[in-house]
Design an enzyme around this catalytic site. Structure first.
Site, PDB file in Angstrom:
ATOM      1  N   SER A  15       7.436  -9.696 -20.978  1.00  0.00           N
ATOM      2  CA  SER A  15       8.471  -8.913 -21.680  1.00  0.00           C
ATOM      3  C   SER A  15       9.615  -9.748 -22.267  1.00  0.00           C
ATOM      4  CB  SER A  15       9.022  -7.829 -20.758  1.00  0.00           C
ATOM      5  OG  SER A  15       8.006  -6.893 -20.503  1.00  0.00           O
ATOM      6  N   THR A  52      10.011  -0.478 -14.581  1.00  0.00           N
ATOM      7  CA  THR A  52       8.575  -0.515 -14.301  1.00  0.00           C
ATOM      8  C   THR A  52       8.308  -0.162 -12.842  1.00  0.00           C
ATOM      9  OG1 THR A  52       6.529  -1.763 -14.620  1.00  0.00           O
ATOM     10  CG2 THR A  52       8.447  -3.032 -13.876  1.00  0.00           C
ATOM     11  N   LYS A  56       9.736   4.213 -12.082  1.00  0.00           N
ATOM     12  CA  LYS A  56       9.802   5.008 -13.313  1.00  0.00           C
ATOM     13  C   LYS A  56      10.204   6.464 -13.048  1.00  0.00           C
ATOM     14  CE  LYS A  56       6.656   2.327 -16.252  1.00  0.00           C
ATOM     15  NZ  LYS A  56       5.465   2.330 -17.088  1.00  0.00           N
ATOM     16  N   ASN A  77      10.790   4.852 -18.796  1.00  0.00           N
ATOM     17  CA  ASN A  77      10.599   3.394 -18.816  1.00  0.00           C
ATOM     18  C   ASN A  77      11.697   2.684 -19.605  1.00  0.00           C
ATOM     19  OD1 ASN A  77       9.914   3.659 -21.541  1.00  0.00           O
ATOM     20  ND2 ASN A  77       8.230   2.197 -21.403  1.00  0.00           N
ATOM     21  N   ASP A  93       6.119   4.450 -23.474  1.00  0.00           N
ATOM     22  CA  ASP A  93       4.700   4.156 -23.230  1.00  0.00           C
ATOM     23  C   ASP A  93       3.762   4.999 -24.107  1.00  0.00           C
ATOM     24  OD1 ASP A  93       4.959   2.062 -21.444  1.00  0.00           O
ATOM     25  OD2 ASP A  93       4.975   3.346 -19.670  1.00  0.00           O
ATOM     26  N   GLY A 117      -8.144   6.476 -13.285  1.00  0.00           N
ATOM     27  CA  GLY A 117      -6.846   6.275 -12.637  1.00  0.00           C
ATOM     28  C   GLY A 117      -5.964   7.490 -12.819  1.00  0.00           C
ATOM     29  N   GLY A 120       0.919   6.342 -13.089  1.00  0.00           N
ATOM     30  CA  GLY A 120       1.868   6.524 -14.178  1.00  0.00           C
ATOM     31  C   GLY A 120       1.244   6.333 -15.551  1.00  0.00           C
ATOM     32  N   ALA A 121       0.451   5.286 -15.719  1.00  0.00           N
ATOM     33  CA  ALA A 121      -0.134   5.019 -17.035  1.00  0.00           C
ATOM     34  C   ALA A 121      -1.111   6.126 -17.423  1.00  0.00           C
ATOM     35  CB  ALA A 121      -0.828   3.660 -17.027  1.00  0.00           C
ATOM     36  N   TYR A 194      -3.623  -6.257 -19.827  1.00  0.00           N
ATOM     37  CA  TYR A 194      -3.449  -7.284 -20.860  1.00  0.00           C
ATOM     38  C   TYR A 194      -3.589  -8.697 -20.297  1.00  0.00           C
ATOM     39  CZ  TYR A 194       1.145  -6.380 -18.878  1.00  0.00           C
ATOM     40  OH  TYR A 194       2.161  -6.139 -18.000  1.00  0.00           O
ATOM     41  N   GLY A 215      -4.825  -4.091 -23.617  1.00  0.00           N
ATOM     42  CA  GLY A 215      -3.503  -3.522 -23.348  1.00  0.00           C
ATOM     43  C   GLY A 215      -2.335  -4.258 -23.983  1.00  0.00           C
TER      44      GLY A 215
HETATM   45  P1  NAP Z   1      -0.185   3.034 -10.713  1.00  0.00           P
HETATM   46  O1  NAP Z   1       0.821   4.107 -10.982  1.00  0.00           O
HETATM   47  O2  NAP Z   1      -0.090   2.217  -9.490  1.00  0.00           O
HETATM   48  O3  NAP Z   1      -1.646   3.750 -10.766  1.00  0.00           O
HETATM   49  C1  NAP Z   1      -2.825   3.009 -10.592  1.00  0.00           C
HETATM   50  C2  NAP Z   1      -4.015   3.949 -10.551  1.00  0.00           C
HETATM   51  O4  NAP Z   1      -5.184   3.138 -10.386  1.00  0.00           O
HETATM   52  C3  NAP Z   1      -3.985   4.920  -9.373  1.00  0.00           C
HETATM   53  O5  NAP Z   1      -4.619   6.126  -9.732  1.00  0.00           O
HETATM   54  C4  NAP Z   1      -4.801   4.180  -8.312  1.00  0.00           C
HETATM   55  O6  NAP Z   1      -5.460   5.033  -7.439  1.00  0.00           O
HETATM   56  C5  NAP Z   1      -5.850   3.525  -9.192  1.00  0.00           C
HETATM   57  N1  NAP Z   1      -6.429   2.350  -8.530  1.00  0.00           N
HETATM   58  C6  NAP Z   1      -5.783   1.350  -7.887  1.00  0.00           C
HETATM   59  N2  NAP Z   1      -6.669   0.461  -7.391  1.00  0.00           N
HETATM   60  C7  NAP Z   1      -7.897   0.928  -7.729  1.00  0.00           C
HETATM   61  C8  NAP Z   1      -9.220   0.470  -7.471  1.00  0.00           C
HETATM   62  N3  NAP Z   1      -9.452  -0.669  -6.815  1.00  0.00           N
HETATM   63  N4  NAP Z   1     -10.257   1.198  -7.959  1.00  0.00           N
HETATM   64  C9  NAP Z   1     -10.039   2.344  -8.652  1.00  0.00           C
HETATM   65  N5  NAP Z   1      -8.809   2.842  -8.884  1.00  0.00           N
HETATM   66  C10 NAP Z   1      -7.747   2.141  -8.449  1.00  0.00           C
HETATM   67  O7  NAP Z   1      -0.221   2.007 -11.906  1.00  0.00           O
HETATM   68  P2  NAP Z   1       0.037   2.322 -13.465  1.00  0.00           P
HETATM   69  O8  NAP Z   1       1.457   2.108 -13.794  1.00  0.00           O
HETATM   70  O9  NAP Z   1      -0.586   3.619 -13.780  1.00  0.00           O
HETATM   71  O10 NAP Z   1      -0.764   1.115 -14.141  1.00  0.00           O
HETATM   72  C11 NAP Z   1      -2.174   1.097 -14.170  1.00  0.00           C
HETATM   73  C12 NAP Z   1      -2.660  -0.062 -15.023  1.00  0.00           C
HETATM   74  O11 NAP Z   1      -2.199   0.084 -16.361  1.00  0.00           O
HETATM   75  C13 NAP Z   1      -2.131  -1.421 -14.543  1.00  0.00           C
HETATM   76  O12 NAP Z   1      -3.157  -2.378 -14.708  1.00  0.00           O
HETATM   77  C14 NAP Z   1      -1.000  -1.731 -15.492  1.00  0.00           C
HETATM   78  O13 NAP Z   1      -0.809  -3.113 -15.676  1.00  0.00           O
HETATM   79  C15 NAP Z   1      -1.529  -1.089 -16.768  1.00  0.00           C
HETATM   80  N6  NAP Z   1      -0.439  -0.708 -17.670  1.00  0.00           N
HETATM   81  C16 NAP Z   1      -0.385  -1.314 -18.876  1.00  0.00           C
HETATM   82  C17 NAP Z   1       0.597  -0.987 -19.768  1.00  0.00           C
HETATM   83  C18 NAP Z   1       0.623  -1.658 -21.111  1.00  0.00           C
HETATM   84  O14 NAP Z   1       1.657  -1.618 -21.777  1.00  0.00           O
HETATM   85  N7  NAP Z   1      -0.462  -2.268 -21.541  1.00  0.00           N
HETATM   86  C19 NAP Z   1       1.554  -0.017 -19.436  1.00  0.00           C
HETATM   87  C20 NAP Z   1       1.472   0.598 -18.179  1.00  0.00           C
HETATM   88  C21 NAP Z   1       0.459   0.235 -17.308  1.00  0.00           C
HETATM   89  P3  NAP Z   1      -4.792   5.458  -6.036  1.00  0.00           P
HETATM   90  O15 NAP Z   1      -3.402   5.914  -6.365  1.00  0.00           O
HETATM   91  O16 NAP Z   1      -5.694   6.527  -5.565  1.00  0.00           O
HETATM   92  O17 NAP Z   1      -4.794   4.212  -5.227  1.00  0.00           O
END
Ligand code: NAP
Length: 408
Positions: A15, A52, A56, A77, A93, A117, A120-121, A194, A215
């Site tokens: 960032s 982040t 959030k 965010n 986002d 998943g 949040g995303a 990413y 990403g």
């Molecule tokens: P989060 O709120 O922690 O949610 C993660 C989700 O993935 C939850 O549903 C979790 O399930 C699931 N998960 C975790 N480990 C897993 C596994 N081994 N197998 C299957 N499912 C699994 O995270 P988030 O903020 O949504 O972010 C998710 C991803 O998106 C991350 O990789 C993040 O870097 C990416 N992201 C990218 C951007 C971008 O700008 N490119 C923006 C936001 C997020 P449980 O809750 O049931 O454990």
């Protein structure tokens, strides 16, 4: 502080670099424990911040007003400290994810979307899928109705899959959340990860000829929308595409493949010197790792032992970014090595006729014409680009330079 990012553990974040390239301001990383949030918001010592994981939702009570998007996502965010001392919470986002889809030419209107998943995303993806008129948006997660033990049976008609889990993210880059080939109607996949730039999930989808999106575009586009809120000055698609292409150019590895003695090391050293990138010779790295010459490993332990070491070294350097990498002649024989090198890199095949190949000090360089016949299809399958080495070194250097500069 003027601008920055709060979160619990920030580690290495792109960032500050993205905001610097977008608008030139300094952007501070502020990792903090949950107990530090009340004092941080009492001080209000910032003009604008991004928020982040895992804050959030936790920051919402400190916001005096929320945008419609933040309300709909249920998360913030971006917080702007306004002139009247109030805090305005927004969420950029969804704008970032919508840009990711546009950039990759992935339309969701009328499509069956499968979202992996439920964090949040995923909420962001669900909102955008609804706004863009997806026919359906099914969320899969461990404890949901659709989960990893039944999703192939429950979602056979998925046309677009979005990975909103961390599965496949550095340092566990070899993981893949689902097998795209098991969805017969699949047209496109997006991975919000990413790092690496090209997850195994995206690589599998690319091999099936599907549209893919990583990403990084979402990351830059959501930052641009935040920068606009921070500064009040427009930060549009031209800024996003400029910063995105600069970042991709800087992050991508330039990987040289081809027969032993085709000139990979010489060309690699030239490219590294001209671009200011570090140069990595995988054969030398194997020797450093094993603590003995490659020739000795081959003679005393055999080729299988050498190849096993080579895979470890390819995995290690393939996960890094911004390097020039010269591979060994046989590195691409193992598919896992190609995937490891492609996760952050473009592979250039230097084609040189067997009769011109250098052989001195190369124990595997016997009967080069048969070796070339046996390996041709591996180089062809692994290469993103190719150039011929027709004995004019100056020309070869320039062609390799142009290919990588043009690619980025
Ligand atoms: P989060 O709120 O922690 O949610 C993660 C989700 O993935 C939850 O549903 C979790 O399930 C699931 N998960 C975790 N480990 C897993 C596994 N081994 N197998 C299957 N499912 C699994 O995270 P988030 O903020 O949504 O972010 C998710 C991803 O998106 C991350 O990789 C993040 O870097 C990416 N992201 C990218 C951007 C971008 O700008 N490119 C923006 C936001 C997020 P449980 O809750 O049931 O454990």
């Amino acid at each position: 502080m003027d601008f920055g990012l709060i979160g619990e553990r920030l580690g290495h974040s792109y960032s500050p670099e993205i905001h610097r390239r977008l608008r030139g301001y300094a952007y501070q990383l502020c990792p903090m424990a949950p107990t530090e949030l009340p004092a941080f918001f009492a001080r209000r010592d910032f003009r604008g911040i991004n928020v982040t994981i895992p804050y959030k939702q936790a920051v919402i009570p400190w916001c005096d007003a929320l945008s419609e998007t933040a309300r709909r996502v249920g998360a913030v965010n971006t917080i702007v400290h306004r002139a009247d001392d109030s805090l305005y919470g927004d969420n950029t986002d969804p704008a970032g994810f919508a840009f990711l889809l546009r950039e990759a030419g992935i339309g969701l209107a009328g499509k069956r979307v499968l979202i992996l998943g439920n964090g949040g995303a995923s909420l962001t993806v669900q909102l955008v899928a609804a706004d863009l008129g997806a026919k359906s948006a099914t969320v899969a997660d461990f404890n949901l109705d659709v989960n990893y033990s039944n999703l192939y049976e429950r979602c056979p008609g998925a046309q677009v899959i979005v990975n909103a889990t961390p599965v496949g993210m550095y340092p566990l880059g070899e993981d893949c959340p689902v097998e795209p080939e098991r969805f017969p109607r699949l047209e496109a996949v997006a991975d919000l990860i990413y790092n690496p730039l090209r997850t195994r999930f995206l690589q599998k989808a690319e091999r099936l000829g599907l549209k893919t999106a990583d990403g990084l575009s979402m990351l830059v586009a959501q930052a641009a929308a935040s920068a606009e809120l921070f500064t009040g000055a427009p930060c549009g698609e031209n800024d996003i595409t400029r910063v995105l292409s600069e970042l991709r150019r800087d992050l991508e590895n330039w990987v040289l493949i081809g027969m032993p003695g085709c000139g990979k090391t010489t060309v690699g050293r030239f490219l590294a010197q001209k671009s200011g990138r570090p140069f990595v010779d995988l054969d030398l790295e194997i020797e450093k790792y094993a603590g003995r010459p490659g020739r000795e490993i081959l003679v005393t332990q055999g080729e299988a032992a050498f190849r096993a070491l080579e895979s470890q070294v390819a995995a290690r350097f393939g996960a890094k970014t911004g390097q020039v990498i010269a591979t060994g002649g046989g590195t691409v024989l193992r598919h896992e090595n190609v995937e490891a090198l492609r996760q952050n890199g473009r592979l250039l095949w230097i084609k040189r006729a067997a009769r011109f190949l250098a052989t001195s000090g190369r124990p595997l360089s016997v009967d080069l014409e048969s070796l070339e016949r046996a390996r041709q299809s591996f180089y062809e399958a692994a290469a993103d680009m190719q150039i011929a080495h027709d004995e004019d070194w100056e020309m070869l250097f320039m062609k390799a330079w142009e290919v990588f500069r043009h690619e980025n």
